[in-house]
Design an enzyme around this catalytic site. Sequence first.
Site, PDB file in Angstrom:
ATOM      1  CB  THR A 275       7.990 -19.149   8.103  1.00  0.00           C
ATOM      2  OG1 THR A 275       6.858 -18.274   8.045  1.00  0.00           O
ATOM      3  CG2 THR A 275       7.850 -20.241   7.053  1.00  0.00           C
ATOM      4  CG  ASN A 276       3.472 -19.400  11.135  1.00  0.00           C
ATOM      5  OD1 ASN A 276       2.591 -19.016  10.376  1.00  0.00           O
ATOM      6  ND2 ASN A 276       4.096 -18.575  11.976  1.00  0.00           N
ATOM      7  NE  ARG A 277       1.740 -26.949   7.476  1.00  0.00           N
ATOM      8  CZ  ARG A 277       2.289 -27.460   6.376  1.00  0.00           C
ATOM      9  NH1 ARG A 277       2.074 -26.894   5.210  1.00  0.00           N
ATOM     10  NH2 ARG A 277       3.050 -28.521   6.467  1.00  0.00           N
TER      11      ARG A 277
END
Length: 213
Positions: free
Chosen positions: A24-26
């Site tokens: 995933t990412n931030r």
Amino acid sequence: MGRMKFLVTAGPTREPIDPVRYITNRSSGKMGYAVAGAARHEGHEAVLISGPTALDVPPGVDFIHVETAQQMYDAVRDMARDADVAIMCAAVADYRPVHVSHQKLKKSEGRILLELERTPDILASTRAEFGFNGVLVGFAAETQHLISNAREKLLRKGCDMIVANDVSLPGIGFGSAENEVTLVLPDREIQLPRESKEWLAMRIVEQALALLP
Ligand code: CTP
């Protein structure tokens, strides 16, 4: 102006590796939730298609929860045809694991390689494949050549406006309450001040409405 129908994507996507792991990412989802809330606040209909976030859905906004880029793609495809304005704020994962293990992967000595493939580009598909005919707005996160990269994205993805975000500036963007963006239109740019994501969301919604025929 009458009541328009907004479609907004937000948040990160999650691309599974096995039953307990994902990529995933931030992205916090704040910008997209603020855009959907602003559209609703102005009296329009808003559908928010979002990956997992810790945020509350703004009052009166229709909500579709998704996990993967493919699920977001499918949801946008199903909802795009009768929307007037589509604003794609989601930080969609660009790659996903080629193989998703149905069992939890067990560790062993040494290295492993994870093979990744591209996910579908939802924004680029919206006009080209989903039959969307309204005002299309994308986001661009850049660390250099902000305007020229945003302009290239505007043309390549069939957008009417790109919200260009210089993610090299300290104190803004991913996770923070404020942002500083430039609205890139085919014939001009509008530099907005550093402001709360709610304030910027109102300007983005106003500008998108101004582009309606
Ligand atoms: N987007 C999308 N589907 C994807 C990837 C991106 O809909 N699979 C949308 C995002 O929601 C955003 C815009 O496309 O509106 C961002 O474009 P992208 O090509 O991902 O650019 P960046 O990640 O900003 O930068 P880069 O060109 O470096 O990948």
